[in-house]
Design an enzyme around this catalytic site. Structure first.
Site, short mmCIF file in Angstrom:
data_model
loop_
_atom_site.label_atom_id
_atom_site.label_comp_id
_atom_site.label_asym_id
_atom_site.label_seq_id
_atom_site.Cartn_x
_atom_site.Cartn_y
_atom_site.Cartn_z
N LEU A 33 0.68 7.90 10.06
CA LEU A 33 0.20 8.66 8.93
C LEU A 33 0.65 8.24 7.37
O LEU A 33 1.71 7.59 7.36
CB LEU A 33 0.73 10.22 9.04
CG LEU A 33 0.18 10.75 10.36
CD1 LEU A 33 1.09 11.92 10.84
CD2 LEU A 33 -1.19 11.02 10.48
N ALA A 34 -0.13 8.46 6.54
CA ALA A 34 0.21 8.23 4.96
C ALA A 34 1.46 8.78 4.68
O ALA A 34 2.63 8.22 4.11
CB ALA A 34 -0.75 8.63 4.12
N ASP B 28 -17.65 8.86 21.61
CA ASP B 28 -16.35 8.54 22.25
C ASP B 28 -16.27 8.64 23.42
O ASP B 28 -16.85 9.54 24.16
CB ASP B 28 -15.43 9.76 21.33
CG ASP B 28 -13.88 9.14 21.34
OD1 ASP B 28 -13.44 9.00 22.42
OD2 ASP B 28 -13.40 9.20 20.38
N ILE C 99 -10.58 10.15 11.74
CA ILE C 99 -11.33 9.50 10.71
C ILE C 99 -12.85 9.51 11.08
O ILE C 99 -13.64 10.01 10.34
CB ILE C 99 -11.00 7.82 10.50
CG1 ILE C 99 -9.58 7.93 9.94
CG2 ILE C 99 -11.96 7.26 9.65
CD1 ILE C 99 -9.21 6.56 9.95
N CYS D 74 -7.41 8.41 3.29
CA CYS D 74 -7.70 9.75 4.20
C CYS D 74 -8.85 10.41 3.06
O CYS D 74 -9.36 11.46 3.42
CB CYS D 74 -6.59 10.68 4.22
SG CYS D 74 -5.49 11.03 2.74
N ASN E 277 0.94 -1.19 0.04
CA ASN E 277 -0.16 -0.14 0.01
C ASN E 277 0.76 1.16 0.21
O ASN E 277 1.87 1.53 -0.82
CB ASN E 277 -1.04 0.01 1.18
CG ASN E 277 -2.16 0.85 0.80
OD1 ASN E 277 -2.76 0.81 -0.14
ND2 ASN E 277 -2.75 1.55 1.93
N HIS E 278 0.70 2.26 0.82
CA HIS E 278 1.32 3.41 0.89
C HIS E 278 2.86 3.18 0.70
O HIS E 278 3.89 3.50 0.06
CB HIS E 278 1.19 4.65 1.82
CG HIS E 278 -0.21 4.81 1.91
ND1 HIS E 278 -1.01 5.47 0.92
CD2 HIS E 278 -1.38 4.81 2.76
CE1 HIS E 278 -2.27 5.79 1.02
NE2 HIS E 278 -2.50 5.35 2.21
N ALA E 279 3.20 2.49 2.07
CA ALA E 279 4.83 2.46 2.25
C ALA E 279 5.25 1.39 1.31
O ALA E 279 6.35 1.73 0.73
CB ALA E 279 4.99 1.86 3.68
#
Length: 455
Positions: free
Chosen positions: A309-310, A190, A171, A44, A10-12
């Site tokens: 974080l992305a 929450d 989110i 995101c 994915n991102h990483a």
């Protein structure tokens, strides 16, 4: 030539693979496995898609199997890795329904994170589901492209009018806005007394709380969810204080690093993430870890931390790629810079909040200022801005910053990120050369004024 196996794309993982192939394509053989049917989904952007603030999901992908293969990688999709033998340097995966063993010289773990499934009555994921599908209809977890697509498809059918979002982090807040934009009744629940408490202090989160309520989102804060009830599908959400009749429940109470493939052989952080050095190498030679499954160096704390974080995932992927290819590179650390825009209210932060700084043992102090972005003679598009700088009273070093406005002042947080990384003092910040033009800011701007007001 080294053979490098990447687990997770994915991102990483995508950033690492593209960096290795772009810079050292002919020097290494790259093989990657991913259990999903797609890669590089920008999570995101999920709320923007659900809330119809963008036309569709197409722009939320920044790579695919075909691109990576065209660059020279061997890519196995829908191929979950089931075991890693670190002594033999072998990865075992299920490819086309059959067991497949791949040897490696170097290994990159980019296994990401997965949603926390809280111990709440009625909240369960179907056994064997890799898409986080819940046993109760209309109980949704949000992580993957498939999750967002499922939510959108359900919203198109009649009967989903009241939505409960559990979790007041980024989110959860973004999804609460999205469902409200879709015309749904929304309650945000929450156990904390405020939203987004991990990134902002109470004086700032109070502004977001008010913003959400003014736009029709009901806040049920300080409430512990005890059960999600219904006959086959969601009908109620029960807390320790209230019961809400709802048609859909979105669970987003957080994520945990996905590190089961470490087999207990790799050193881990206190939350279970793989502990890595500044080259992204784990405690085992030639085994690297990046993104949400690994730690990262936090410059504000001057220590290892976990900041999922992305942006950090991409950054760590780049650093690991060069080291895997035999070209030594250390990461410069991060500050956890982040931002959010909800119903036109923009909030950005970096480094430590006042509360987090004190918890970390700093003698924390605050320099704050409220003002207009531009001179008062600018009558249009001139919004209020609030800034809060956190610094250490002993060393005077800047530890964090938070800003909020209906103006787009987001670029300012980059300066504070660099200030934390370079250990800039509050006094240096107060005399920093900040340009002035009425179209943009004041001659005595809010950043300078806040810094000048420090103790």
């Amino acid at each position: 030539m080294s053979k490098i196996v990447v687990v997770g794309t994915n991102h990483a993982g995508t950033a690492a693979i593209k960096t290795m192939l772009s810079n050292y394509g002919s020097e290494n053989e790259i093989v990657t496995f991913d259990q999903n049917s797609n890669i590089s989904f920008l999570g995101c952007g999920m709320a923007l898609w659900i809330g119809e603030q963008i036309d569709g999901p197409e722009g939320l992908f920044y790579s695919d199997k075909e691109e990576l293969e065209s660059m020279g990688a061997t890519v196995y999709m829908e191929s979950p890795v089931t075991h890693i033998d670190y002594a033999k340097k072998e990865v075992t995966a299920i490819v086309d329904g059959k067991e497949h063993v791949e040897s490696y010289d170097k290994l990159l773990l980019a296994t990401g994170s997965q949603p926390i499934v809280p111990p709440i009555k009625g909240v369960e994921i179907k056994e064997g589901s890799t898409d986080f599908e819940a046993t109760l209809e209309n109980l949704q977890f949000v992580k993957l492209y498939q999750n967002a697509e499922d939510v959108i498809n359900r919203l198109e059918k009649p009967g989903i009018e009241r939505v409960a979002v559990v979790g007041g982090g980024y989110i959860g807040v973004e999804l609460a806005e999205s469902f409200k934009r879709k015309g749904k009744e929304v309650v945000l629940v929450d156990i904390a007394e405020t939203v987004m408490g991990a990134y902002y202090d109470r004086d700032f989160t109070a502004m977001m709380n008010q913003n959400l309520e003014e736009n029709g989102v009901k806040l049920a804060l300080g409430q512990a969810v005890q059960a999600v009830e219904g006959d086959g599908k969601v009908e109620r959400l029960v807390t320790d204080k209230e019961t809400f009749d709802v048609d859909m429940v979105i669970m987003c109470v957080g994520f945990r690093p996905n590190t089961a493939l470490g087999n207990g052989e790799l050193e881990t952080f206190r939350n279970g993430a793989f502990l890595v050095d500044k080259k992204q190498e784990t405690s085992m030679k030639d085994v690297y870890a990046i993104g949400d499954c690994a730690t990262i160096y936090d410059n504000a704390r001057d220590d290892h931390s976990y900041i999922a974080l992305a942006s950090n995932a991409v950054r760590t992927g780049i650093v690991a790629a060069h080291n895997l290819a035999g070209h030594e590179l250390e990461g410069v650390g991060v500050q956890g810079s982040n931002g959010i825009s909800i119903f036109g209210l923009n909030m950005v932060s970096t480094g430590l909040t006042e509360v987090r700084a004190k918890e970390a043992g700093f003698n924390a102090a605050v320099a704050s200022f409220n003002d207009k972005q531009k001179p008062e003679f600018i009558k249009h598009d001139n919004h209020d801005v609030a800034i809060k700088i956190v610094y250490d009273k002993d060393t005077r070093v800047v530890l964090g910053c938070q800003m909020v406005s209906r103006e787009d002042m987001s670029m300012g947080i980059h300066m504070f990120s660099l200030a934390i990384m370079k250990h800039v003092t509050i006094e240096e910040l107060s005399l920093m050369d900040i340009f002035f033009l009425p179209h943009f800011n004041k001659p005595y701007n809010y950043i300078t004024m806040a810094a000048l007001g420090a103790e």
